[in-house]
Design an enzyme around this catalytic site. Structure first.
Site, PDB file in Angstrom:
ATOM      1  N   TYR A  82       0.899  -1.171  -0.107  1.00  0.00           N
ATOM      2  CA  TYR A  82      -0.023  -0.107  -0.103  1.00  0.00           C
ATOM      3  C   TYR A  82       0.881   1.153   0.022  1.00  0.00           C
ATOM      4  O   TYR A  82       1.197   1.564   1.019  1.00  0.00           O
ATOM      5  CB  TYR A  82      -1.032  -0.074   1.203  1.00  0.00           C
ATOM      6  CG  TYR A  82      -1.987  -1.043   1.213  1.00  0.00           C
ATOM      7  CD1 TYR A  82      -1.981  -1.624   0.046  1.00  0.00           C
ATOM      8  CD2 TYR A  82      -2.562  -1.076   2.431  1.00  0.00           C
ATOM      9  CE1 TYR A  82      -3.370  -2.634   0.152  1.00  0.00           C
ATOM     10  CE2 TYR A  82      -3.371  -2.176   2.528  1.00  0.00           C
ATOM     11  CZ  TYR A  82      -4.196  -2.966   1.590  1.00  0.00           C
ATOM     12  OH  TYR A  82      -4.967  -3.924   1.493  1.00  0.00           O
TER      13      TYR A  82
ATOM     14  N   PHE B 278     -13.011  -4.599   0.707  1.00  0.00           N
ATOM     15  CA  PHE B 278     -14.245  -3.899  -0.109  1.00  0.00           C
ATOM     16  C   PHE B 278     -15.348  -4.314   0.530  1.00  0.00           C
ATOM     17  O   PHE B 278     -16.409  -4.410   0.035  1.00  0.00           O
ATOM     18  CB  PHE B 278     -14.487  -4.294  -1.527  1.00  0.00           C
ATOM     19  CG  PHE B 278     -13.354  -3.670  -2.829  1.00  0.00           C
ATOM     20  CD1 PHE B 278     -12.391  -2.708  -2.066  1.00  0.00           C
ATOM     21  CD2 PHE B 278     -13.336  -3.951  -3.857  1.00  0.00           C
ATOM     22  CE1 PHE B 278     -11.354  -2.324  -2.928  1.00  0.00           C
ATOM     23  CE2 PHE B 278     -12.397  -3.403  -4.850  1.00  0.00           C
ATOM     24  CZ  PHE B 278     -11.579  -2.622  -4.283  1.00  0.00           C
ATOM     25  N   PRO B 279     -15.492  -4.134   1.690  1.00  0.00           N
ATOM     26  CA  PRO B 279     -16.801  -4.297   2.889  1.00  0.00           C
ATOM     27  C   PRO B 279     -17.862  -3.072   2.187  1.00  0.00           C
ATOM     28  O   PRO B 279     -19.125  -3.399   2.618  1.00  0.00           O
ATOM     29  CB  PRO B 279     -16.500  -4.141   4.122  1.00  0.00           C
ATOM     30  CG  PRO B 279     -15.165  -3.229   4.027  1.00  0.00           C
ATOM     31  CD  PRO B 279     -14.389  -3.671   2.870  1.00  0.00           C
ATOM     32  N   LEU B 280     -17.347  -2.092   1.691  1.00  0.00           N
ATOM     33  CA  LEU B 280     -18.287  -1.083   1.514  1.00  0.00           C
ATOM     34  C   LEU B 280     -18.454  -0.769  -0.241  1.00  0.00           C
ATOM     35  O   LEU B 280     -18.891  -0.023  -0.712  1.00  0.00           O
ATOM     36  CB  LEU B 280     -18.116   0.327   1.840  1.00  0.00           C
ATOM     37  CG  LEU B 280     -18.251   0.388   3.433  1.00  0.00           C
ATOM     38  CD1 LEU B 280     -17.648   1.722   4.012  1.00  0.00           C
ATOM     39  CD2 LEU B 280     -19.553   0.197   3.871  1.00  0.00           C
ATOM     40  N   GLY B 281     -18.050  -2.242  -0.836  1.00  0.00           N
ATOM     41  CA  GLY B 281     -17.991  -2.114  -2.246  1.00  0.00           C
ATOM     42  C   GLY B 281     -17.175  -1.144  -2.973  1.00  0.00           C
ATOM     43  O   GLY B 281     -17.528  -0.573  -4.045  1.00  0.00           O
TER      44      GLY B 281
ATOM     45  N   GLY C  88     -16.844   1.818  -2.221  1.00  0.00           N
ATOM     46  CA  GLY C  88     -17.531   3.193  -2.117  1.00  0.00           C
ATOM     47  C   GLY C  88     -18.897   3.172  -2.770  1.00  0.00           C
ATOM     48  O   GLY C  88     -19.742   4.118  -2.320  1.00  0.00           O
TER      49      GLY C  88
END
Length: 291
Positions: free
Chosen positions: A71, A216-219, A221
């Site tokens: 990252y 990506f728990p919130l897709g 964004g």
């Protein structure tokens, strides 16, 4: 309890989980990928802004930080050390190795033993620690036998440089193969209320008591838009006076006790919003609507 207490008749979910039966963490953590720029390359924030965000996450009770050597590259790990070293005793650091970056959104698996060893030792230097709590193989290198990749991590564990070993982005077959070599402490796969391709992997993790960290728990964004009346997520959010993103995180927490979401953000306001989701109690009706 968060601001949603008493707004539903569902079951309050457990807020903690013990990774590998010994690392107790609060289930809603913080991911550091969004501290880096587009394509996970370069910085997104000033160092001061990033440090303040990390410190605020810990102030709010976060005890699981998810990061990776690539990252930035290197940037997220260095920011964690700058912000939080010496680390609180209850803070669990999870980092990843096994991928080489050559530019924004350019990822190359590098699972040869010498690569993994060098990456792990570099992470230890950047994080300013002698042992990383959870070290996850970021991608399985198809050119190297999985047993060799896991064997290298097991050697590093025996040397005291890794406390627990995890996997990132695996199929059910790969997880089952890994289980013949060692018992992973965690699996990190893409998974959220709109993307359930990894459901069989989650089920195996639940059977085995393995922590499941959905990325990506919130897709990425797509699940953070304001509430409305158009979709099931928006309808549930409106009933609770919540945001769509909070419902998406609460759904993950309700979905299985082994799920440990680590949503990332570069926004202080969004950080507060995400962490408040732990107090959102979804009803059986809510869960049925979201299914």
């Amino acid at each position: 309890m968060g601001p949603f207490a008493g707004k539903g008749t569902g079951t309050v979910v457990g807020t903690t989980f013990e990774i590998a039966g010994e690392l107790r963490v609060r289930r809603l953590g913080y991911g550091t990928a969004q501290l880096t720029g587009p394509g996970y390359w370069g910085p997104r924030l000033t160092p001061g802004e990033a440090v303040a965000l990390l410190r605020r996450a810990v102030e709010r009770g976060v005890t699981l930080l998810d990061t990776a050597d690539n990252y930035g590259p290197d940037i997220a790990e260095e920011l964690i050390a700058q912000a939080l070293h010496p680390y609180p005793g209850d803070l669990v650091l999870a980092t990843k190795g096994g991928v080489i970056r050559t530019g924004p959104d350019k990822w190359h698996a590098a699972g040869r033993p010498e690569n993994l060893r060098a990456m792990c030792e570099a992470s230890l230097r950047r994080l300013r620690t002698e042992t990383v709590d959870l070290y996850q193989l970021h991608r399985i290198d198809p050119a190297v036998p999985l047993a060799d990749q896991l064997g290298t991590l097991a050697e590093l564990r025996e040397e005291g440089k890794i406390r627990h070993i995890g996997l990132d982005t695996v199929t059910l077959d790969q997880l089952d193969e890994a289980l013949t070599v060692l018992r992973p402490a965690s699996v990190q796969n893409r998974f959220n209320v709109l993307d359930r391709e990894s459901e069989p992997v989650l089920e195996r993790c639940a059977e085995q008591g393995i922590a499941f960290l959905p990325w990506f728990p919130l897709g990425n964004g797509s699940l953070t838009t304001g509430t409305g009346t158009g979709t099931a997520i928006e309808r549930v959010a409106a009933r609770h006076g919540a945001t769509s993103g909070q419902v998406a995180l609460a759904w993950l927490l309700h979905r299985s006790p082994v799920v440990l979401p680590t949503p990332g953000t570069g926004s202080p306001a969004h950080l507060e919003e995400n962490l408040d989701a732990v107090g959102l109690v979804l009803t059986a009706e809510d869960m049925h609507a979201l299914e």
